[in-house]
Structures are given as structure tokens and as C-alpha cells.
Motif scaffolding. Sequence first.
Motif, PDB file in Angstrom:
ATOM      1  N   ILE A 128     -60.037 -70.605 -82.036  1.00  0.00           N
ATOM      2  CA  ILE A 128     -59.996 -71.879 -83.084  1.00  0.00           C
ATOM      3  C   ILE A 128     -58.677 -72.002 -83.705  1.00  0.00           C
ATOM      4  O   ILE A 128     -58.393 -71.092 -84.271  1.00  0.00           O
ATOM      5  CB  ILE A 128     -61.285 -71.804 -83.909  1.00  0.00           C
ATOM      6  N   VAL A 129     -58.483 -73.227 -83.620  1.00  0.00           N
ATOM      7  CA  VAL A 129     -57.130 -73.273 -84.432  1.00  0.00           C
ATOM      8  C   VAL A 129     -57.427 -74.087 -85.619  1.00  0.00           C
ATOM      9  O   VAL A 129     -58.201 -74.858 -85.778  1.00  0.00           O
ATOM     10  CB  VAL A 129     -56.156 -74.525 -83.661  1.00  0.00           C
ATOM     11  N   VAL A 130     -56.922 -73.535 -86.781  1.00  0.00           N
ATOM     12  CA  VAL A 130     -57.171 -73.844 -88.074  1.00  0.00           C
ATOM     13  C   VAL A 130     -55.925 -74.007 -88.859  1.00  0.00           C
ATOM     14  O   VAL A 130     -54.771 -73.487 -88.646  1.00  0.00           O
ATOM     15  CB  VAL A 130     -58.111 -72.753 -88.916  1.00  0.00           C
ATOM     16  N   ASP A 131     -55.907 -74.594 -89.921  1.00  0.00           N
ATOM     17  CA  ASP A 131     -54.810 -74.949 -90.974  1.00  0.00           C
ATOM     18  C   ASP A 131     -54.917 -73.887 -92.104  1.00  0.00           C
ATOM     19  O   ASP A 131     -53.923 -73.105 -92.550  1.00  0.00           O
ATOM     20  CB  ASP A 131     -54.960 -76.428 -91.660  1.00  0.00           C
ATOM     21  N   ALA A 186     -43.060 -73.273 -75.515  1.00  0.00           N
ATOM     22  CA  ALA A 186     -42.000 -72.390 -75.975  1.00  0.00           C
ATOM     23  C   ALA A 186     -41.461 -72.285 -77.430  1.00  0.00           C
ATOM     24  O   ALA A 186     -41.975 -73.239 -78.320  1.00  0.00           O
ATOM     25  CB  ALA A 186     -40.748 -73.082 -75.198  1.00  0.00           C
ATOM     26  N   ASP A 187     -41.117 -71.185 -77.707  1.00  0.00           N
ATOM     27  CA  ASP A 187     -40.753 -70.924 -79.191  1.00  0.00           C
ATOM     28  C   ASP A 187     -41.924 -71.017 -80.200  1.00  0.00           C
ATOM     29  O   ASP A 187     -41.657 -71.446 -81.269  1.00  0.00           O
ATOM     30  CB  ASP A 187     -39.520 -71.843 -79.527  1.00  0.00           C
ATOM     31  N   GLN A 188     -43.023 -70.439 -79.667  1.00  0.00           N
ATOM     32  CA  GLN A 188     -44.009 -70.756 -80.518  1.00  0.00           C
ATOM     33  C   GLN A 188     -44.076 -69.415 -81.653  1.00  0.00           C
ATOM     34  O   GLN A 188     -43.692 -68.388 -81.475  1.00  0.00           O
ATOM     35  CB  GLN A 188     -45.585 -70.718 -80.029  1.00  0.00           C
ATOM     36  N   ARG A 189     -44.833 -69.880 -82.897  1.00  0.00           N
ATOM     37  CA  ARG A 189     -45.023 -68.800 -83.890  1.00  0.00           C
ATOM     38  C   ARG A 189     -46.383 -68.998 -84.354  1.00  0.00           C
ATOM     39  O   ARG A 189     -46.563 -70.106 -84.841  1.00  0.00           O
ATOM     40  CB  ARG A 189     -43.907 -68.831 -85.211  1.00  0.00           C
ATOM     41  N   VAL A 190     -47.108 -68.403 -84.422  1.00  0.00           N
ATOM     42  CA  VAL A 190     -48.690 -68.085 -84.757  1.00  0.00           C
ATOM     43  C   VAL A 190     -49.197 -67.199 -85.400  1.00  0.00           C
ATOM     44  O   VAL A 190     -49.032 -65.842 -84.911  1.00  0.00           O
ATOM     45  CB  VAL A 190     -49.675 -68.421 -83.289  1.00  0.00           C
ATOM     46  N   GLU A 191     -49.991 -67.296 -86.460  1.00  0.00           N
ATOM     47  CA  GLU A 191     -50.519 -66.261 -87.361  1.00  0.00           C
ATOM     48  C   GLU A 191     -52.091 -66.377 -86.698  1.00  0.00           C
ATOM     49  O   GLU A 191     -52.560 -67.475 -86.372  1.00  0.00           O
ATOM     50  CB  GLU A 191     -50.639 -66.640 -88.546  1.00  0.00           C
ATOM     51  N   SER A 203     -56.571 -68.970 -85.038  1.00  0.00           N
ATOM     52  CA  SER A 203     -55.053 -69.172 -85.063  1.00  0.00           C
ATOM     53  C   SER A 203     -54.582 -70.252 -85.930  1.00  0.00           C
ATOM     54  O   SER A 203     -54.922 -71.690 -86.019  1.00  0.00           O
ATOM     55  CB  SER A 203     -54.785 -69.702 -83.623  1.00  0.00           C
ATOM     56  N   ARG A 204     -53.673 -70.028 -86.593  1.00  0.00           N
ATOM     57  CA  ARG A 204     -52.720 -71.094 -87.443  1.00  0.00           C
ATOM     58  C   ARG A 204     -51.382 -71.252 -86.859  1.00  0.00           C
ATOM     59  O   ARG A 204     -50.287 -70.151 -86.892  1.00  0.00           O
ATOM     60  CB  ARG A 204     -52.792 -70.670 -89.115  1.00  0.00           C
ATOM     61  N   PHE A 205     -51.072 -72.175 -86.335  1.00  0.00           N
ATOM     62  CA  PHE A 205     -49.600 -72.495 -85.787  1.00  0.00           C
ATOM     63  C   PHE A 205     -48.602 -72.753 -86.787  1.00  0.00           C
ATOM     64  O   PHE A 205     -48.813 -73.932 -87.611  1.00  0.00           O
ATOM     65  CB  PHE A 205     -49.672 -73.849 -84.645  1.00  0.00           C
ATOM     66  N   LEU A 206     -47.732 -71.959 -86.698  1.00  0.00           N
ATOM     67  CA  LEU A 206     -46.535 -72.382 -87.403  1.00  0.00           C
ATOM     68  C   LEU A 206     -45.500 -73.186 -86.938  1.00  0.00           C
ATOM     69  O   LEU A 206     -44.636 -74.046 -87.468  1.00  0.00           O
ATOM     70  CB  LEU A 206     -45.888 -70.967 -88.187  1.00  0.00           C
TER      71      LEU A 206
END
Length: 145
Positions: free
Chosen positions: A11-14, A48-53, A69-72
Motif C-alpha cells: 500500500i502506497v501512503v503519504d 528508474a532511480d526510485q527512492r522509497v521508504e 511504502s512512501r515514495f520519495l
Amino acid sequence: MALKRMDNVGIVVDDLAATIGFFRELGLELEGRATIEGEWAGRVTGLADQRVEIAMMRTPDGHSRLELSRFLHPPVIADHRTDPVNALGYLRVMFAVDDIDDTLGRLLKRGAQLVGEVVRYQDSYRLCYIRGPEGILIGLAQELH
């Protein structure tokens, strides 16, 4: 058989911290947190070039997990958190609970909103849907004995 198990639901969250707190209140345990980045990660996801907490949450029985997951980077491009239950794609996550009234009371204090009402399905279950943090659709089910 080749399939061993379902490992997790993503689940993607903010707001990762608030979402962790909500699922802790529900009864999940924080298994761990990490930042995922690098060339290998982009090859898996196609970003490409992802950064995820990420935070991995585990159910008390140890059999199921949520990966929050929180996408930066890259930024989130779509938002379907408020779609109704008949929308295509991700629908909801259902959790079995001992006491639906107690669980619902605790989660409402953390900002959950009841979608419809708590209903009885035959002599088997009491069920309800709630919107949790950031509008995530969650089902609660209490087995009747």
C-alpha cells in the motif's frame, strides 16, 4: 505445487508514521523499516532511480504482512484512495478481529471512518468497511460462534 504463500500486500501512503500508528492500533506489529533505492530496485518496479521508504507490518499470527511504502522519488502520479468498493484494481484488506465493536471504537479515535454500517452476515460474521489513514479501505470481520 510451486506457490508457497502470499508474502505481502503493498500500500502506497503519504504519511508513513501515521499509517504505522494506525495499523499498530489495529494489532499489527512493525517488523522493520528501510529505504529502498538503487539500480536493482528500479529494474524490479520499472521506476528508474526510485527512492522509497517502506515499513513492513506483520499480523500477530505471523502469516500476513502489509508493506507500507512512501515514495520519495519519483513522485506519486495517481490517487485512487477514495474510489468506491466497486472500482477496478485494489479493493480492500480484510482483517479478522476478536471484537469488532472494540476494534472499531479504537480505530475511530485514530481517524477511521465507517463506510456503511456494521452488519451481520447470517450466523457467521459481523462485518464492516472503514476508511483508515489516507482513505485506505479496510474490512473488519468478527467471526460469530
